[in-house]
Design a protein around this motif. Structure first.
Motif, PDB file in Angstrom:
ATOM      1  N   VAL A   1       5.153   4.592  10.973  1.00  0.00           N
ATOM      2  CA  VAL A   1       4.299   5.470  10.351  1.00  0.00           C
ATOM      3  C   VAL A   1       4.112   4.128   9.104  1.00  0.00           C
ATOM      4  CG1 VAL A   1       3.421   7.799   9.686  1.00  0.00           C
ATOM      5  CG2 VAL A   1       4.808   7.260  11.903  1.00  0.00           C
ATOM      6  N   ALA A   2       2.211   4.458   8.570  1.00  0.00           N
ATOM      7  CA  ALA A   2       2.381   3.681   7.143  1.00  0.00           C
ATOM      8  C   ALA A   2       2.049   5.774   6.321  1.00  0.00           C
ATOM      9  CB  ALA A   2       0.540   3.082   7.668  1.00  0.00           C
ATOM     10  N   VAL A   3       2.912   5.645   5.560  1.00  0.00           N
ATOM     11  CA  VAL A   3       2.952   6.225   4.660  1.00  0.00           C
ATOM     12  C   VAL A   3       1.959   5.608   2.901  1.00  0.00           C
ATOM     13  CG1 VAL A   3       3.775   8.260   3.150  1.00  0.00           C
ATOM     14  CG2 VAL A   3       4.333   7.592   5.135  1.00  0.00           C
ATOM     15  N   PRO A   4       0.674   5.725   2.724  1.00  0.00           N
ATOM     16  CA  PRO A   4       0.775   5.152   1.240  1.00  0.00           C
ATOM     17  C   PRO A   4       0.461   6.019   0.108  1.00  0.00           C
ATOM     18  CG  PRO A   4      -1.272   7.166   2.540  1.00  0.00           C
ATOM     19  CD  PRO A   4      -0.534   6.590   3.517  1.00  0.00           C
TER      20      PRO A   4
ATOM     21  N   ASN B   1      -0.978  11.827  -6.625  1.00  0.00           N
ATOM     22  CA  ASN B   1      -0.805  12.816  -7.291  1.00  0.00           C
ATOM     23  C   ASN B   1       0.737  12.813  -8.109  1.00  0.00           C
ATOM     24  OD1 ASN B   1       0.996  15.313  -8.230  1.00  0.00           O
ATOM     25  ND2 ASN B   1      -0.811  16.270  -7.759  1.00  0.00           N
ATOM     26  N   LEU B   2       0.855  12.273  -8.711  1.00  0.00           N
ATOM     27  CA  LEU B   2       2.988  12.105  -8.881  1.00  0.00           C
ATOM     28  C   LEU B   2       3.325  12.815  -8.858  1.00  0.00           C
ATOM     29  CD1 LEU B   2       2.425  10.303 -12.840  1.00  0.00           C
ATOM     30  CD2 LEU B   2       2.288   9.695 -10.609  1.00  0.00           C
ATOM     31  N   ALA B   3       3.436  14.224  -8.380  1.00  0.00           N
ATOM     32  CA  ALA B   3       4.688  15.339  -8.139  1.00  0.00           C
ATOM     33  C   ALA B   3       5.138  15.156  -6.772  1.00  0.00           C
ATOM     34  CB  ALA B   3       3.515  16.893  -8.691  1.00  0.00           C
ATOM     35  N   THR B   4       3.173  14.696  -6.190  1.00  0.00           N
ATOM     36  CA  THR B   4       3.674  15.060  -4.678  1.00  0.00           C
ATOM     37  C   THR B   4       3.485  13.477  -3.763  1.00  0.00           C
ATOM     38  OG1 THR B   4       1.038  15.122  -4.024  1.00  0.00           O
ATOM     39  CG2 THR B   4       3.640  17.419  -3.783  1.00  0.00           C
ATOM     40  N   CYS B   5       3.518  12.293  -4.787  1.00  0.00           N
ATOM     41  CA  CYS B   5       3.725  11.309  -3.910  1.00  0.00           C
ATOM     42  C   CYS B   5       4.610  11.081  -2.275  1.00  0.00           C
ATOM     43  CB  CYS B   5       3.429   9.968  -4.786  1.00  0.00           C
ATOM     44  SG  CYS B   5       3.555   8.534  -3.995  1.00  0.00           S
ATOM     45  N   PRO B   6       4.375  11.020  -1.541  1.00  0.00           N
ATOM     46  CA  PRO B   6       5.755  10.497  -0.728  1.00  0.00           C
ATOM     47  C   PRO B   6       6.373   9.623  -1.710  1.00  0.00           C
ATOM     48  CG  PRO B   6       3.263  10.436   0.150  1.00  0.00           C
ATOM     49  CD  PRO B   6       2.851  11.516  -0.863  1.00  0.00           C
ATOM     50  N   VAL B   7       5.744   7.644  -1.159  1.00  0.00           N
ATOM     51  CA  VAL B   7       6.201   6.990  -1.754  1.00  0.00           C
ATOM     52  C   VAL B   7       7.005   7.332  -2.938  1.00  0.00           C
ATOM     53  CG1 VAL B   7       6.145   4.735  -1.890  1.00  0.00           C
ATOM     54  CG2 VAL B   7       4.415   6.147  -0.980  1.00  0.00           C
ATOM     55  N   ARG B   8       7.002   7.575  -4.223  1.00  0.00           N
ATOM     56  CA  ARG B   8       7.906   7.766  -5.277  1.00  0.00           C
ATOM     57  C   ARG B   8       8.909   8.697  -5.028  1.00  0.00           C
ATOM     58  NH1 ARG B   8       2.234   7.483  -6.848  1.00  0.00           N
ATOM     59  NH2 ARG B   8       1.413   5.769  -8.483  1.00  0.00           N
TER      60      ARG B   8
ATOM     61  N   ARG C   1      -2.025   9.236  16.615  1.00  0.00           N
ATOM     62  CA  ARG C   1      -1.116   8.109  16.238  1.00  0.00           C
ATOM     63  C   ARG C   1      -0.181   8.164  15.288  1.00  0.00           C
ATOM     64  NH1 ARG C   1      -5.700   2.812  17.625  1.00  0.00           N
ATOM     65  NH2 ARG C   1      -6.377   3.487  19.439  1.00  0.00           N
ATOM     66  N   HIS C   2      -0.938   8.804  14.211  1.00  0.00           N
ATOM     67  CA  HIS C   2       0.008   8.913  13.050  1.00  0.00           C
ATOM     68  C   HIS C   2       1.067   9.560  12.969  1.00  0.00           C
ATOM     69  CE1 HIS C   2       0.611   8.752   8.892  1.00  0.00           C
ATOM     70  NE2 HIS C   2       0.920   9.964   8.735  1.00  0.00           N
ATOM     71  N   GLY C   3       0.803  10.959  14.620  1.00  0.00           N
ATOM     72  CA  GLY C   3       1.509  12.008  14.022  1.00  0.00           C
ATOM     73  C   GLY C   3       2.544  11.931  15.522  1.00  0.00           C
ATOM     74  N   GLY C   4       2.200  11.061  16.390  1.00  0.00           N
ATOM     75  CA  GLY C   4       2.364  10.643  17.924  1.00  0.00           C
ATOM     76  C   GLY C   4       2.204  11.672  18.425  1.00  0.00           C
ATOM     77  N   TRP C   5       1.471  12.262  18.838  1.00  0.00           N
ATOM     78  CA  TRP C   5       1.179  13.282  19.242  1.00  0.00           C
ATOM     79  C   TRP C   5       0.830  12.556  20.662  1.00  0.00           C
ATOM     80  CZ3 TRP C   5      -0.658  14.198  14.383  1.00  0.00           C
ATOM     81  CH2 TRP C   5      -0.161  16.530  14.105  1.00  0.00           C
TER      82      TRP C   5
ATOM     83  N   GLU D   1       0.660  -1.718  -0.499  1.00  0.00           N
ATOM     84  CA  GLU D   1      -0.359  -0.090  -0.283  1.00  0.00           C
ATOM     85  C   GLU D   1       1.128   1.840   0.004  1.00  0.00           C
ATOM     86  OE1 GLU D   1      -3.621   0.283  -0.509  1.00  0.00           O
ATOM     87  OE2 GLU D   1      -3.167  -2.294  -0.551  1.00  0.00           O
ATOM     88  N   GLY D   2       2.373   1.087  -0.004  1.00  0.00           N
ATOM     89  CA  GLY D   2       2.839   2.250   0.080  1.00  0.00           C
ATOM     90  C   GLY D   2       4.507   1.682   0.964  1.00  0.00           C
ATOM     91  N   LEU D   3       4.473   2.617   1.650  1.00  0.00           N
ATOM     92  CA  LEU D   3       5.717   2.708   2.527  1.00  0.00           C
ATOM     93  C   LEU D   3       5.023   2.953   4.037  1.00  0.00           C
ATOM     94  CD1 LEU D   3       8.657   2.980   2.050  1.00  0.00           C
ATOM     95  CD2 LEU D   3       8.616   5.163   2.460  1.00  0.00           C
ATOM     96  N   GLN D   4       6.244   1.743   4.847  1.00  0.00           N
ATOM     97  CA  GLN D   4       6.332   1.590   6.167  1.00  0.00           C
ATOM     98  C   GLN D   4       7.490   2.243   7.014  1.00  0.00           C
ATOM     99  OE1 GLN D   4       3.017  -1.404   7.675  1.00  0.00           O
ATOM    100  NE2 GLN D   4       5.199  -2.046   8.150  1.00  0.00           N
ATOM    101  N   VAL D   5       7.200   3.588   7.987  1.00  0.00           N
ATOM    102  CA  VAL D   5       8.337   4.229   8.545  1.00  0.00           C
ATOM    103  C   VAL D   5       8.386   4.545   9.857  1.00  0.00           C
ATOM    104  CG1 VAL D   5       9.688   6.268   8.525  1.00  0.00           C
ATOM    105  CG2 VAL D   5       8.206   6.201   6.418  1.00  0.00           C
ATOM    106  N   THR D   6       9.746   3.765   9.995  1.00  0.00           N
ATOM    107  CA  THR D   6       9.577   3.344  11.510  1.00  0.00           C
ATOM    108  C   THR D   6      10.406   4.430  12.085  1.00  0.00           C
ATOM    109  OG1 THR D   6       9.707   0.960  11.523  1.00  0.00           O
ATOM    110  CG2 THR D   6      10.706   2.312  13.434  1.00  0.00           C
ATOM    111  N   VAL D   7       9.461   5.261  13.002  1.00  0.00           N
ATOM    112  CA  VAL D   7      10.318   6.527  13.639  1.00  0.00           C
ATOM    113  C   VAL D   7      10.745   5.831  15.885  1.00  0.00           C
ATOM    114  CG1 VAL D   7       9.645   8.585  15.107  1.00  0.00           C
ATOM    115  CG2 VAL D   7       8.775   7.857  13.048  1.00  0.00           C
ATOM    116  N   ARG D   8      12.235   5.785  15.373  1.00  0.00           N
ATOM    117  CA  ARG D   8      12.785   5.175  15.858  1.00  0.00           C
ATOM    118  C   ARG D   8      12.125   5.894  17.867  1.00  0.00           C
ATOM    119  NH1 ARG D   8      17.014   5.528  15.020  1.00  0.00           N
ATOM    120  NH2 ARG D   8      16.745   6.963  12.979  1.00  0.00           N
TER     121      ARG D   8
END
Length: 339
Positions: free
Chosen positions: A201-204, A208-215, A308-312, A181-188
């Motif tokens: 953090v799951a990053v889908p 938009n191709l220009a602003t797709c974080p995974v690409r 949860r996503h942003g670690g607040w 579905e995208g990218l899993q990022v571990t914030v240590r």
């Protein structure tokens, strides 16, 4: 006394000693950027004490109150005075003196905050980055240069993760795990996770191709691999000669990792290039704040998942402050009363 154990017979002088390896662990408990800031604040305080013929360690309540007044006379932001007092407190605790008496200094700071408010000088807040601003900033970046590729990845990944600038700077290549579905990022480790339990953090994929974080991240990783970098920091410095991770003598981390200040500079530079209003005020926090407001404004917003996503932390005053900006108009109690 013949039943004494070897520990009982240890020289008393050892009771106050701490080994170098233990000190290293104590240092590791505080982020390097915070240690640098504290060290600078402590240096300024000791110089002032020397000029005023006052004792910096341990400092009296009167000395701290006077120093707070001195900083107020310099017209510093109240938050800057608070940081200075925190650094002085940290130095006292580390030196074994316990927390100094800051009651007088707090009263000085409270009065200074009131004066600021009465003068209409509210604390400056980093503007929230909107999707429109994000696209405009990315459009200014040259995709054919290393700097352009890196900066796009920093901006769009930071926004998608609602990341703090320190979290972005601390990411390693091994913290990224591809997912269908995208990218899993571990914030240590982060500001609200000082013990390093970490979060994923799951990053889908973006629409938009220009602003797709995974690409964007994948393109940057490809560039890193082309330069022989498949381990170490995700985001590294790039000098004016296009060298990755180059470290000037005596400056920066030896692995070439960027700093949180670099993240802020990247964002501000792109905002200026895009001609955005208040571009100079944009900072690393604009990503985090922008994600919170954009996610909360979505039709299916889920406050718990946003936090949860942003670690607040649960009940975070900072997060609720961001969301209030959305509710101020969306759920305005004066809107439907017939005025």
């Amino acid at each position: 006394m013949t039943d004494l154990t070897p520990v009982d017979r240890a020289p008393a002088v050892r009771d106050t000693e701490v080994s170098a390896s233990t000190w290293a662990l104590i240092d590791a408990a505080t982020p390097a950027s915070t240690r640098r800031a504290y060290r600078d604040e402590w240096t300024r305080f000791t110089r002032w004490c020397s000029a005023q013929q006052r004792t910096p360690l341990p400092a009296t309540a009167e000395t701290l109150a006077e120093y707070a007044g001195h900083l107020a006379d310099r017209d510093l932001a109240p938050s800057s005075i608070g940081k200075a007092l925190a650094a002085i407190t940290k130095a006292h605790v580390t030196a074994g003196h316990g927390e100094p008496d800051r009651r007088g200094a707090r009263e000085v700071l409270r009065g200074y905050r009131k004066r600021h408010a009465q003068a209409g000088r509210a604390p400056r807040k980093a503007p929230a980055m909107t999707l429109t601003a994000l696209r405009a900033m990315v459009a200014t970046l040259d995709p054919d240069t290393l700097t352009g590729v890196r900066d796009r990845a920093v901006i769009v990944l930071g926004f998608a993760m609602a990341a703090r600038r320190s979290e972005l700077a601390a990411l390693n290549l091994t913290d990224l795990e591809p997912h269908a579905e995208g990218l899993q990022v571990t914030v240590r480790i982060s500001k609200t996770d000082k013990d390093g339990h970490g979060r994923i953090v799951a990053v889908p994929y973006g629409s938009n191709l220009a602003t797709c974080p995974v690409r964007a991240v994948e393109q940057w990783r490809t560039a890193l691999a082309h330069h022989g970098r498949d381990t170490g920091p995700l985001f590294v410095r790039i000098d004016r000669h296009g060298r990755l991770g180059h470290v000037a003598t005596g400056r920066g981390d030896t692995d070439g990792r960027i700093t949180g200040e670099t993240v802020a500079a990247i964002i501000r530079r792109a905002a200026v290039a895009a001609g955005l209003d208040a571009a100079q005020a944009f900072s690393g926090h604009s990503l985090r704040r922008g994600f919170a407001t954009a996610a909360y404004a979505a039709p299916d917003a889920d406050l718990v998942r946003i936090a949860r996503h942003g670690g607040w932390k649960e009940g975070s005053a900072a997060l609720f402050g961001y969301l209030e900006e959305v509710d101020r108009w969306r759920k305005n109690p004066a809107a439907g009363i017939g005025l």
